[in-house]
Design a protein around this motif. Structure first.
Motif, short mmCIF file in Angstrom:
data_model
loop_
_atom_site.label_atom_id
_atom_site.label_comp_id
_atom_site.label_asym_id
_atom_site.label_seq_id
_atom_site.Cartn_x
_atom_site.Cartn_y
_atom_site.Cartn_z
N GLY B 52 -3.91 -4.91 -17.73
CA GLY B 52 -3.27 -3.68 -17.84
C GLY B 52 -4.00 -2.59 -16.80
O GLY B 52 -3.67 -1.65 -16.47
N ILE B 54 -5.42 -3.18 -14.23
CA ILE B 54 -4.96 -3.15 -12.71
C ILE B 54 -4.12 -2.03 -12.53
O ILE B 54 -2.85 -1.88 -13.01
CB ILE B 54 -4.65 -4.45 -12.33
CG1 ILE B 54 -5.25 -5.81 -12.73
CG2 ILE B 54 -4.10 -4.46 -10.72
CD1 ILE B 54 -4.92 -7.03 -12.28
N ASN B 55 -4.56 -1.02 -11.60
CA ASN B 55 -3.47 0.21 -11.73
C ASN B 55 -2.22 0.00 -10.98
O ASN B 55 -1.21 0.39 -11.49
CB ASN B 55 -4.29 1.15 -10.86
CG ASN B 55 -5.60 1.43 -11.23
OD1 ASN B 55 -5.81 1.18 -12.23
ND2 ASN B 55 -6.52 2.05 -10.50
N ARG B 56 -2.29 -1.08 -9.96
CA ARG B 56 -1.01 -1.01 -9.23
C ARG B 56 0.11 -1.66 -9.97
O ARG B 56 1.31 -1.42 -9.54
CB ARG B 56 -1.21 -1.72 -7.76
CG ARG B 56 -2.23 -1.26 -7.26
CD ARG B 56 -1.91 -0.87 -5.59
NE ARG B 56 -2.74 0.03 -4.95
CZ ARG B 56 -4.12 -0.10 -4.78
NH1 ARG B 56 -4.35 -1.36 -4.70
NH2 ARG B 56 -4.84 0.91 -3.95
N LEU B 57 -0.37 -2.18 -10.97
CA LEU B 57 1.01 -3.01 -11.72
C LEU B 57 1.56 -1.92 -12.72
O LEU B 57 2.70 -2.13 -12.90
CB LEU B 57 0.41 -3.93 -12.93
CG LEU B 57 -0.24 -5.37 -12.08
CD1 LEU B 57 -0.90 -6.05 -13.19
CD2 LEU B 57 0.85 -5.87 -11.65
N ALA B 58 1.02 -0.81 -12.78
CA ALA B 58 1.94 0.09 -13.45
C ALA B 58 2.86 0.71 -12.56
O ALA B 58 4.00 1.38 -13.19
CB ALA B 58 0.91 1.34 -14.00
N ILE B 59 3.00 0.59 -11.47
CA ILE B 59 4.10 1.13 -10.54
C ILE B 59 4.72 -0.06 -10.04
O ILE B 59 5.50 0.04 -9.18
CB ILE B 59 3.54 1.87 -9.23
CG1 ILE B 59 2.49 1.24 -8.37
CG2 ILE B 59 3.01 3.27 -9.75
CD1 ILE B 59 2.16 2.16 -7.17
N ASN B 60 4.72 -1.00 -10.60
CA ASN B 60 5.63 -2.08 -10.37
C ASN B 60 6.59 -2.39 -11.38
O ASN B 60 6.30 -2.54 -12.65
CB ASN B 60 4.62 -3.52 -10.35
CG ASN B 60 5.41 -4.58 -9.76
OD1 ASN B 60 6.55 -4.92 -10.12
ND2 ASN B 60 4.67 -5.34 -8.65
N PRO B 61 7.73 -2.24 -11.15
CA PRO B 61 9.01 -2.45 -12.14
C PRO B 61 8.91 -3.62 -13.21
O PRO B 61 9.27 -3.60 -14.45
CB PRO B 61 10.09 -2.29 -11.41
CG PRO B 61 10.00 -2.46 -10.04
CD PRO B 61 8.49 -2.40 -9.69
N ILE B 62 8.49 -4.39 -12.51
CA ILE B 62 8.36 -5.92 -13.43
C ILE B 62 7.00 -6.22 -13.52
O ILE B 62 6.33 -7.41 -14.09
CB ILE B 62 9.24 -7.13 -12.83
CG1 ILE B 62 8.64 -7.29 -11.48
CG2 ILE B 62 10.56 -6.94 -12.89
CD1 ILE B 62 9.27 -8.56 -10.84
N GLY B 63 5.96 -5.27 -13.49
CA GLY B 63 4.65 -5.74 -13.59
C GLY B 63 4.18 -6.02 -15.01
O GLY B 63 3.57 -7.03 -15.24
N ASP B 64 4.94 -5.32 -16.07
CA ASP B 64 4.51 -5.94 -17.40
C ASP B 64 5.01 -7.25 -17.63
O ASP B 64 4.37 -8.00 -18.48
CB ASP B 64 4.89 -4.95 -18.32
CG ASP B 64 4.07 -3.69 -18.51
OD1 ASP B 64 4.71 -2.76 -18.76
OD2 ASP B 64 3.16 -3.74 -17.92
#
Lengths: 822, 194
Positions: B52, B54-64
């Motif tokens: 979590g 990793i910042n950029r994952l927060a702006i990825n719709p399927i990051g989680d």
């Protein structure tokens, strides 16, 4: 009807404007012949008003011509259907013809022509500077290899093949009797082979091709100047030396000069970029002329390179390319806007003037020499060899690219090899005595430029549409495919981020590390350094959005005084946002440094989302529903699919930011939801044990911890203590270390909370660790109800409760983003 | 690099990893560095929060979801081996590998990649993508403007197009079939840096 009157009125004005200086210049020439040496008249009485044309005629003419060119643009903008068919550049050339005809008719000689000096030193630099400054850097450097291949090898190929082919035809006698030779034809080939940046911008602007394609053609048009300059100078020198003196040494010198010119030019640009950046670091106190430095230094980079006989276009381009990121970060926002807009004004203005004059200069019978064979053969060869070159080079490149260029793109690339004013400028520089056929070359250049700009410009858009349509119709994709394709894109981006591979460029990775370590420190102000993080920018924008709607709401209610009056600043915003989060304005913190070593600020999830539900209402009204269409339109575009941002005419904020904000809000929300539901699901009645104890601890220094790994914040309702593992949650040790914000102390010294950045809203009442949602495990989460807003702090220092009402019931299990509870 | 060997020795069972995943030792070293960078507390395991961060994952719709895919059911942590194994799905396929039926399916084959993608949808691991699961994914990938009804229509149509045995869910075979025209290798590969 009114539009037509507008156009005619403007046309009449334009005609009047140009006829006046034309007549005046005629009068001037007569007068100067008449009066001879006696330019001073003896006066007999005090003149009240004097006609001062002689003194001011030069600046007057310049200003008038600029005005006239820009008015031309106004004329045909009245008629939008015209502009959608013919590219603007073509229309400008046509108007140039009309004007040229008028002037010629008035003067019997073409008094106004585009002089090479004017073009190269007053009109071209700003276009190139704008191109460099607005260049999408990631895309540019990502494809730099391919761009260089096309620019260098492609241009050499074009020049060589064109020159040789023409020479062959000349030997064969197809052109009749013209006085030229191999070297001269090679020179001609080299100057006409280069793809022109001005024309490419002008035409591709209106045809929205995909980004990679755009950057390849555009980058090629900029970088091939290095080759063009070298080839031009080399062949010019060879022609002067004469054929006999050319031996291996000279040829080797020619090759060396290429490297020197190209690399040297780029280095000059980089040096100037460095100067600009360092300068903007210090100009905090003279922000009012800060933008001016950019222009002056950019222009100087062009001139310096020109002075050293290096490639001026390369210098200017790299100056813009290298400095943009840092100066945008260093300078004040208003300065950045000023620079952007002014650059666009200059660039667009120059482009307009160039095309108008390209039209005018042609209306001059004295420069035209017509040789059908030469001209037609040139056109043919340019076309054919361009396509062959593109296909060949792309075939080679595709072996090495991760995403190969397909056939359609290659066709568009080949077709997009437009020639323009640079070729014209170069051909005018030729010496008439050495090049007996200069007039023929000039005429041919004109024809080529007109052909490419107008014909290819007009047909470009239909071609692109036609090709795409044909391609799409062949394979209509199913919904599953479309969805899955997009999922794949997002997946790849995510995996790249997780595995720390940035794209597929090792150099880029290294460069990023170098940049963060050294360049940021050297070139950017401390404030700018921390706002470099893109995520921070998102937060910043979300905060600003929130703040503005906050103010609007306040104004609606009469004043912002409401903010102070309510004990819990619980305004009606809540209704618009998801009811679950009515009171939570979480500050979600991460550690100082993300794993990518970028300083990360706190994350502020705005509570007001004004746009969501309103749009819902609108959507419900439309009845006709097409699943394919909706999917196509509304799927989020991944990071790889940004729309290309370079546009000479438009300066909008790209839609990506909106999309990114949406995704971000949603992710945070779903993480909160799952956290909340975990909280709810586990132990609602558990009362905080540490509540009172922790708060004072938090106040003075955010660093205080109970255990080494986490901070405990009190929560009125629920707290997961160390041993709580009701839903398999891990122990407290695994929660993120939390940093208190503002009032409670700032942990990250690198990140100083300026008031201009994230403004803690009064409604910030909870702090949550940032945990991903949709996971099967939840880390224990600790909430703080301690508001750190100055108002509340001032009023009630010991306000423990942030959540004064019982927490809202767990959000309904609607399957939104929750797969954790089984 | 001199440090390669020293890092290699720190990683247990490197040869096994190399065999199984097809990464070269240089790749593995680089991934190990990344693993250590993510693993701030040096526990040797990664937890969801580490991802979590990793910042950029927060702006990825399927990051989680992707983060979730790293954790096998019942596990709270990811060790280095699992980390690499999951990432190995994204290696470009080896074109020259002979088809050997006796050997297990390589991790980065088309089928394995598709299975990975399938699992992203199928959160409850029942081997089918139900309508609700599809709705979840659609919701996260579509802009806010799209209404619930539109979402449901899209989900229905998608299932209709792909569902061959009319059980109102998409099984793995149906999933695979619906994507037979897509060049999975291209779409699901990244070039790993050395």
């Amino acid at each position: 009807m009114p539009a037509m009157w507008h156009s005619t009125f403007i046309l009449v004005m334009v005609l009047l404007a140009i006829s006046r200086p034309s007549l005046a210049s005629q009068a001037r020439t007569e007068e100067s012949q008449g009066t001879g040496n006696a330019t001073e008249h003896t006066i007999t009485t005090l003149p009240i008003v004097i006609w001062k044309w002689e003194e001011i005629h030069f600046p007057y003419l310049v200003a008038l011509w600029v005005l006239v060119s820009w008015l031309c643009k106004l004329v045909f903008q009245q008629n939008p259907c015209l502009t959608s068919v013919i590219p603007e550049s073509g229309l400008l050339i046509c108007i140039g013809w009309v004007l040229g005809g008028i002037i010629y008719g008035a003067d019997k000689v073409q008094t106004f022509r585009l002089q090479p000096f004017t073009f190269f030193f007053y009109l071209l630099p700003q276009i190139v500077l704008d191109a460099g400054y607005s260049m999408p850097n990631k895309l540019f450097f990502g494809n730099l290899g391919a761009i260089l291949v096309y620019a260098v090898i492609g241009t050499c190929w074009n020049a060589a093949t064109l020159g040789l082919a023409l020479w062959g035809c000349w030997l064969g006698g197809a052109m009749g009797d013209i006085d030229t030779g191999l070297l001269q034809l090679l020179l001609f080939g080299s100057l006409i082979a280069a793809v022109d940046p001005v024309a490419v911008i002008a035409v591709f602007e209106e045809v929205h091709v995909n980004e990679v394609l755009y950057i390849l053609v555009f980058g090629e048009s900029l970088l091939n100047d290095g080759v063009t300059v070298v080839l031009f100078n080399v062949f010019n020198a060879f022609v002067s030396l004469g054929g006999a003196q050319i031996d291996a040494v000279e040829i080797i010198k020619g090759i060396i000069s290429f490297f020197v010119v190209a690399v040297g030019g780029s280095l000059v640009g980089v040096v100037f970029a460095l100067l600009i950046t360092l300068l903007t670091r210090c100009t905090k106190n003279i922000q009012i002329i800060e933008p001016g430095f950019i222009f002056v230094l950019g222009y100087l980079s062009y001139l310096t390179a020109e002075m050293l006989s290096l490639s001026a276009i390369l210098s200017c381009t790299f100056c813009g390319v290298c400095c943009q990121k840092y100066i945008n970060a260093n300078m004040d926002e208003r300065s950045v806007s000023t620079v952007r807009y002014t650059m666009k004004v200059f660039a667009n203005g120059s482009e307009t003037i160039i095309f108008v004059f390209l039209g005018i200069s042609a209306i001059d019978p004295s420069i035209w020499v017509w040789n059908t064979a030469f001209i037609l053969l040139t056109l043919l060869f340019i076309f054919v060899f361009r396509f062959i070159g593109v296909f060949l080079l792309t075939w080679i490149l595709n072996q090495y690219r991760l995403v190969p260029l397909d056939f359609i793109d290659q066709v568009v690339m080949g077709y997009g090899g437009l020639r323009g004013a640079v070729a014209y400028g170069l051909v005018l520089l030729l010496d008439e005595n050495t090049y007996k056929e200069k007039k023929l070359m000039v005429s041919t250049t004109f024809i080529v430029v007109y052909f490419t700009v107008m014909l290819q410009g007009i047909t470009m858009k239909p071609l692109v549409t036609w090709l795409k349509v044909k391609r799409a119709a062949v394979a209509e994709r199913t919904l599953a495919e479309k969805l899955q394709n997009r999922t794949f894109d997002h997946m790849l981006v995510a995996i790249e981020d997780i595995s720390g591979q940035i794209g597929d460029n090792y150099m880029r990775d290294k460069w990023n590390n170098f940049e963060e370590k050294w360049l940021y420190w050297l070139l950017m102000t401390p404030f700018a350094r921390k706002s470099c993080d893109p995520i921070f920018n998102i937060f910043h924008k979300l905060n600003i959005k929130d703040a503005t709607s906050y103010v609007k709401e306040g104004e609606r209610r009469g004043s912002l005084a409401f903010v102070r009056n309510e004990s819990k600043a619980d305004v009606d915003f809540n209704k618009k946002f998801d009811a679950d989060f009515s009171e939570m304005m979480p500050y979600i913190m991460t550690e100082n440094m993300g794993p990518d070593h970028v300083p990360v600020s706190s994350i502020f999830v705005p509570s007001v989302c004004l746009d969501m539900h309103e749009q819902d209402l609108k959507m419900r009204e439309s009845e006709d529903f097409d699943a394919h269409h909706v999917l196509q339109q509304h799927l989020y575009k991944g990071r790889k699919q940004h729309r290309h941002r370079y546009s000479q005419k438009h300066l909008e904020v790209s839609k990506d930011e909106h999309e990114v904000q949406e995704i971000f809000q949603r992710t945070m929300r779903s993480r909160l939801e799952s956290f909340k539901s975990a909280k709810m699901g586990v132990a609602p009645p558990k009362i905080s044990k540490h509540l009172k104890k922790d708060q004072p601890q938090k106040m003075p220094n955010g660093k205080s911890t109970e255990n080494s790994k986490s901070h405990a914040y009190g929560d009125e309702d629920v707290e997961f203590s160390e041993g709580d593992s009701a839903s398999g949650c891990e122990a407290a040790g695994s929660s993120f270390p939390m940093r208190a914000y503002r009032g409670a102390g700032i942990v990250n010294p690198a990140f100083m909370v300026d008031s201009s950045t994230v403004a803690p809203s009064q409604r910030a009442q909870l702090r949550l660790p940032w945990t991903p949602s949709n996971l099967r495990r939840l880390a224990p989460l600790r909430l703080s109800t301690h508001s750190n807003d100055s108002f509340l702090l001032a009023d009630s220092p010991a306000t423990q409760e942030g959540i004064s009402e019982p927490p809202p019931p767990p959000p309904p299990q609607d399957g939104q983003g929750r797969g954790t509870h089984k | 690099m001199g440090s390669t060997n020293s890092t290699l020795s720190k990683i247990p069972n490197v040869e096994e990893l190399v065999q199984e995943t097809g990464f070269t030792p240089a790749h593995i070293v680089r991934l190990y560095d990344r693993f250590e960078a993510l693993d701030k507390e040096k526990t040797g395991h990664l937890r969801p929060q580490d991802f979590g961060a990793i910042n950029r994952l927060a702006i990825n719709p399927i990051g989680d979801r992707i983060i979730g895919a790293f954790f096998s059911p019942g596990q709270e942590t990811v060790d280095f081996h699992s980390f690499v194994r999951i990432l190995a799905h994204f290696r470009p396929a080896d074109k020259k590998r002979p088809k050997d039926p006796s050997m297990p399916e390589p991790v980065n084959s088309r089928t394995s990649k598709l299975k990975f993608a399938f699992q992203l949808y199928d959160q409850d691991k029942d081997g089918k993508i139900s309508r609700a699961e599809l709705l979840q994914v659609l919701r996260s990938m579509l802009e806010m403007q799209v209404t619930e009804e539109q979402l449901e229509s899209i989900a229905d149509r998608t299932i209709q197009e792909a569902d061959l045995d009319t059980d109102d869910a998409i099984s793995f075979e149906e999933f695979r079939k619906s994507l037979e025209k897509v060049n999975i290798d291209h779409k699901m590969s990244i070039r790993f840096l050395r």
